[in-house]
Design a protein around this motif. Structure first.
Motif, PDB file in Angstrom:
ATOM      1  N   ALA A 255       0.825  -1.205   0.000  1.00 62.96           N
ATOM      2  CA  ALA A 255       0.000   0.000   0.000  1.00 62.96           C
ATOM      3  C   ALA A 255       0.863   1.261   0.000  1.00 62.96           C
ATOM      4  CB  ALA A 255      -0.927  -0.001   1.223  1.00 62.96           C
ATOM      5  N   VAL A 256       1.955   1.227   0.789  1.00 56.51           N
ATOM      6  CA  VAL A 256       2.874   2.376   0.827  1.00 56.51           C
ATOM      7  C   VAL A 256       3.541   2.561  -0.532  1.00 56.51           C
ATOM      8  CG1 VAL A 256       5.020   3.251   1.831  1.00 56.51           C
ATOM      9  CG2 VAL A 256       3.268   2.258   3.301  1.00 56.51           C
ATOM     10  N   ASP A 257       3.917   1.430  -1.152  1.00 52.67           N
ATOM     11  CA  ASP A 257       4.544   1.518  -2.481  1.00 52.67           C
ATOM     12  C   ASP A 257       3.576   2.106  -3.499  1.00 52.67           C
ATOM     13  OD1 ASP A 257       6.765   0.792  -4.356  1.00 52.67           O
ATOM     14  OD2 ASP A 257       5.176  -0.469  -5.209  1.00 52.67           O
ATOM     15  N   LYS A 258       2.308   1.697  -3.409  1.00 48.24           N
ATOM     16  CA  LYS A 258       1.293   2.236  -4.320  1.00 48.24           C
ATOM     17  C   LYS A 258       1.066   3.722  -4.059  1.00 48.24           C
ATOM     18  CE  LYS A 258      -3.326   1.224  -6.103  1.00 48.24           C
ATOM     19  NZ  LYS A 258      -4.497   0.311  -6.009  1.00 48.24           N
ATOM     20  N   MET A 259       1.071   4.110  -2.764  1.00 50.90           N
ATOM     21  CA  MET A 259       0.890   5.523  -2.425  1.00 50.90           C
ATOM     22  C   MET A 259       2.059   6.353  -2.957  1.00 50.90           C
ATOM     23  SD  MET A 259       0.444   7.276   1.330  1.00 50.90           S
ATOM     24  CE  MET A 259      -1.018   6.304   1.670  1.00 50.90           C
ATOM     25  N   SER A 260       3.259   5.821  -2.865  1.00 54.32           N
ATOM     26  CA  SER A 260       4.443   6.519  -3.363  1.00 54.32           C
ATOM     27  C   SER A 260       4.346   6.743  -4.875  1.00 54.32           C
ATOM     28  CB  SER A 260       5.696   5.718  -3.023  1.00 54.32           C
ATOM     29  OG  SER A 260       6.844   6.351  -3.548  1.00 54.32           O
ATOM     30  N   LYS A 261       3.937   5.682  -5.585  1.00 49.06           N
ATOM     31  CA  LYS A 261       3.798   5.806  -7.040  1.00 49.06           C
ATOM     32  C   LYS A 261       2.683   6.795  -7.401  1.00 49.06           C
ATOM     33  CE  LYS A 261       5.472   1.152  -8.130  1.00 49.06           C
ATOM     34  NZ  LYS A 261       5.119  -0.192  -8.676  1.00 49.06           N
ATOM     35  N   LEU A 262       1.597   6.748  -6.617  1.00 47.48           N
ATOM     36  CA  LEU A 262       0.473   7.646  -6.868  1.00 47.48           C
ATOM     37  C   LEU A 262       0.877   9.104  -6.685  1.00 47.48           C
ATOM     38  CD1 LEU A 262      -2.567   7.995  -7.429  1.00 47.48           C
ATOM     39  CD2 LEU A 262      -2.962   7.764  -4.965  1.00 47.48           C
ATOM     40  N   SER A 263       1.590   9.386  -5.596  1.00 46.37           N
ATOM     41  CA  SER A 263       2.011  10.765  -5.345  1.00 46.37           C
ATOM     42  C   SER A 263       2.979  11.246  -6.421  1.00 46.37           C
ATOM     43  CB  SER A 263       2.657  10.879  -3.967  1.00 46.37           C
ATOM     44  OG  SER A 263       3.856  10.132  -3.909  1.00 46.37           O
ATOM     45  N   GLN A 264       3.890  10.359  -6.843  1.00 48.48           N
ATOM     46  CA  GLN A 264       4.834  10.727  -7.903  1.00 48.48           C
ATOM     47  C   GLN A 264       4.100  11.009  -9.215  1.00 48.48           C
ATOM     48  OE1 GLN A 264       7.728   7.592  -8.164  1.00 48.48           O
ATOM     49  NE2 GLN A 264       8.618   8.032  -6.148  1.00 48.48           N
ATOM     50  N   SER A 265       3.092  10.192  -9.518  1.00 49.65           N
ATOM     51  CA  SER A 265       2.327  10.378 -10.758  1.00 49.65           C
ATOM     52  C   SER A 265       1.548  11.691 -10.735  1.00 49.65           C
ATOM     53  CB  SER A 265       1.370   9.202 -10.970  1.00 49.65           C
ATOM     54  OG  SER A 265       2.073   7.992 -11.124  1.00 49.65           O
ATOM     55  N   LEU A 266       0.896  11.976  -9.593  1.00 52.72           N
ATOM     56  CA  LEU A 266       0.122  13.215  -9.479  1.00 52.72           C
ATOM     57  C   LEU A 266       1.022  14.435  -9.580  1.00 52.72           C
ATOM     58  CD1 LEU A 266      -2.409  12.254  -6.655  1.00 52.72           C
ATOM     59  CD2 LEU A 266      -2.930  12.660  -9.071  1.00 52.72           C
ATOM     60  N   LEU A 267       2.174  14.393  -8.959  1.00 47.80           N
ATOM     61  CA  LEU A 267       3.115  15.515  -9.035  1.00 47.80           C
ATOM     62  C   LEU A 267       3.660  15.675 -10.449  1.00 47.80           C
ATOM     63  CD1 LEU A 267       5.005  14.944  -5.665  1.00 47.80           C
ATOM     64  CD2 LEU A 267       3.455  16.820  -6.220  1.00 47.80           C
ATOM     65  N   LEU A 268       3.891  14.549 -11.123  1.00 44.80           N
ATOM     66  CA  LEU A 268       4.355  14.622 -12.510  1.00 44.80           C
ATOM     67  C   LEU A 268       3.294  15.270 -13.403  1.00 44.80           C
ATOM     68  CD1 LEU A 268       6.382  13.973 -14.737  1.00 44.80           C
ATOM     69  CD2 LEU A 268       5.384  11.675 -14.890  1.00 44.80           C
ATOM     70  N   LEU A 269       2.033  14.887 -13.213  1.00 44.54           N
ATOM     71  CA  LEU A 269       0.949  15.508 -13.988  1.00 44.54           C
ATOM     72  C   LEU A 269       0.897  17.012 -13.747  1.00 44.54           C
ATOM     73  CD1 LEU A 269      -1.984  12.936 -13.584  1.00 44.54           C
ATOM     74  CD2 LEU A 269      -1.033  13.748 -15.751  1.00 44.54           C
ATOM     75  N   ALA A 270       1.021  17.415 -12.493  1.00 37.89           N
ATOM     76  CA  ALA A 270       0.981  18.841 -12.170  1.00 37.89           C
ATOM     77  C   ALA A 270       2.148  19.582 -12.808  1.00 37.89           C
ATOM     78  CB  ALA A 270       0.995  19.029 -10.656  1.00 37.89           C
ATOM     79  N   ARG A 271       3.324  18.982 -12.800  1.00 32.86           N
ATOM     80  CA  ARG A 271       4.507  19.625 -13.400  1.00 32.86           C
ATOM     81  C   ARG A 271       4.354  19.748 -14.916  1.00 32.86           C
ATOM     82  NH1 ARG A 271       9.958  16.961 -11.747  1.00 32.86           N
ATOM     83  NH2 ARG A 271      10.707  18.894 -12.719  1.00 32.86           N
ATOM     84  N   ILE A 272       3.754  18.728 -15.548  1.00 32.43           N
ATOM     85  CA  ILE A 272       3.526  18.813 -17.002  1.00 32.43           C
ATOM     86  C   ILE A 272       2.529  19.913 -17.320  1.00 32.43           C
ATOM     87  CG2 ILE A 272       2.642  17.593 -19.030  1.00 32.43           C
ATOM     88  CD1 ILE A 272       3.607  14.975 -17.705  1.00 32.43           C
ATOM     89  N   GLU A 273       1.436  19.969 -16.546  1.00 32.77           N
ATOM     90  CA  GLU A 273       0.408  20.986 -16.780  1.00 32.77           C
ATOM     91  C   GLU A 273       0.960  22.393 -16.591  1.00 32.77           C
ATOM     92  OE1 GLU A 273      -2.643  19.857 -14.067  1.00 32.77           O
ATOM     93  OE2 GLU A 273      -3.613  18.490 -15.479  1.00 32.77           O
ATOM     94  N   ASN A 274       1.925  22.544 -15.695  1.00 33.87           N
ATOM     95  CA  ASN A 274       2.503  23.856 -15.433  1.00 33.87           C
ATOM     96  C   ASN A 274       3.767  24.115 -16.246  1.00 33.87           C
ATOM     97  OD1 ASN A 274       0.952  25.221 -13.066  1.00 33.87           O
ATOM     98  ND2 ASN A 274       1.156  23.082 -12.452  1.00 33.87           N
ATOM     99  N   ASN A 275       3.979  23.288 -17.261  1.00 35.71           N
ATOM    100  CA  ASN A 275       5.074  23.493 -18.218  1.00 35.71           C
ATOM    101  C   ASN A 275       6.430  23.605 -17.521  1.00 35.71           C
ATOM    102  OD1 ASN A 275       6.130  23.797 -20.800  1.00 35.71           O
ATOM    103  ND2 ASN A 275       5.947  26.022 -20.769  1.00 35.71           N
TER     104      ASN A 275
END
Length: 414
Positions: A255-275
């Motif tokens: 569950a912790v590993d999944k949470m880590s991947k989830l947070s990394q994915s969400l932050l990556l999406l935000a960084r892409i959206e903000n160029n």
């Protein structure tokens, strides 16, 4: 069509229309005035004829002048006075002329006569023609002057607007600078410049705040997750733990590993959206895919899969990290959803890369790239394809999904 061109078109067209209407009105008004003056001249001649008869009890001599003719015709009754326009032949000029004629009755020694006073309108026609030519010349001159004024003066008037527009077009959040404006006496442009400056200032402030939040959140979220992982590693190695406790710890670990991947994915999406990936370079897609397949070789071997990289020479100008993430997410998705001993094919052609893997049932094409959407057989975060789609949208690429011949096919068109 540009606003200035549209304005010039409407302004010149409306001006010409108004001038033509005014010219037509001026023509008919002038014609009426000149005709009225001609009729007044005919009435003066009528008064002179009546005075001559009254004083001498005889008809004045019938006369023919250059543009005037007086004639008398016997009549057995009195006729109403009338004015009319007609064409009469001029023997001297050998042509018919437009004339104005006044007919009225006179009495001499008990005999009625019809007096006809005719006056040529050729001079009036020449005056009207000359005035019409002058009016037409003025319309052409005014139209030309209006065109020149719109071309230079209006262009100069709109210069502050174009300066502001050009500055907005070149505005970059990654290297923000103040919007360049020009001082002008036009209130609306000053108001626009003021509001644009306020808006861009707020956008830059919000962008920097979000960027700092993402950077801090990335660090702050990963740190406690790393601590939890390390503590779990220590606990799992304790020989005193029972089998049931180990299962609980493994569930927490997953569950912790999944949470880590989830947070990394969400932050990556935000960084892409903000160029936040402005750097670009030439990326070899074949080489990128080859490296990813090598990194995932152990997982591929565990599932007894065959991965065939048939991507030809294809180089794309984009951020190398995003290029790696794009291909990696599509390959990982294919591996994750392939049955054991299946074959995954990576191919290219016509500036397109296609990754296909065997499947039983087609995905929902309307939701395949939605965030957190996943099929009932998936145990992932539901963000892999969403990130791939976001990267494609960021660069203007197209990402398509098809289900052909029992195979899931994801194609990126560069």
């Amino acid at each position: 069509m540009k606003l200035q061109s549209q304005y010039n078109k409407i302004s010149i067209a409306s001006s010409i229309f108004v001038l033509l209407i005014a010219g037509a009105g001026y023509y008919f008004l002038l014609r009426y005035i000149l005709e009225d003056q001609l009729d007044e001249t005919l009435r003066v001649e009528q008064v002179e004829i009546q005075d001559f008869i009254k004083n001498k009890n005889a008809l004045p001599p019938a006369t023919t002048y250059k543009d005037q003719k007086i004639a008398f015709t016997k009549s057995d009754k009195i006729i109403p006075q009338s004015l009319k326009t007609l064409m009469l032949y001029n023997a001297a000029e050998r042509e018919s002329e437009l004339s104005r004629q006044l007919n009225f009755s006179v009495e001499v020694n008990g005999q009625y006569y019809i007096a006809s006073v005719t006056k040529s309108q050729e001079a009036t026609k020449e005056i009207i023609g000359a005035i019409l030519l002058i009016t037409l010349g003025l319309i052409i001159l005014l139209s030309f002057l209006l065109f020149v004024a719109n071309l230079f003066l209006v262009k100069r008037m709109w210069k502050p607007f174009h300066t502001t527009l050009s500055s907005i077009k070149s505005f970059d959040l990654n290297a923000p600078s103040a919007i360049k404006t020009e001082k002008t006496s036009i209130h609306e442009f000053n108001d626009l410049n003021e509001n644009v400056s306020m808006m861009t200032g707020k956008v830059v402030k919000d962008y920097l705040s979000l960027k700092h939040f993402i950077d801090h959140a990335s660090h702050e979220m990963q740190t406690p997750l790393a601590v939890i992982n390390s503590k779990l590693d220590i606990l799992i190695q304790d020989p005193a733990l029972s089998e049931k406790t180990l299962q609980y710890l493994q569930s927490i670990y997953d569950a912790v590993d999944k949470m880590s991947k989830l947070s990394q994915s969400l932050l990556l999406l935000a960084r892409i959206e903000n160029n936040q990936f402005p750097e670009k370079q030439e990326v070899d897609i074949h080489e990128t895919a080859r490296n990813i397949i090598q990194e995932l070789d152990e997982w591929i071997g565990e599932k007894s899969l065959t991965v065939s990289n048939e991507i030809g020479e294809l180089k794309i100008n984009m951020n190398s990290q995003l290029a790696n993430t794009l291909i990696n997410n599509l390959v990982v998705n294919a591996i994750k959803h392939s049955n054991r001993q299946g074959t995954i094919l990576l191919s290219s052609g016509n500036n397109r890369v296609t990754i296909s893997n065997p499947g039983i049932q087609a995905l929902d094409t309307n939701r395949a790239f939605d965030r957190f959407w996943k099929s009932e057989y998936s145990d992932g975060t539901g963000l892999g394809l969403a990130i791939a789609k976001q990267i494609c949208d960021h660069y203007g690429f197209s990402l398509h999904y098809e289900f052909n011949e029992e195979a899931h096919c994801f194609s990126v068109v560069f």
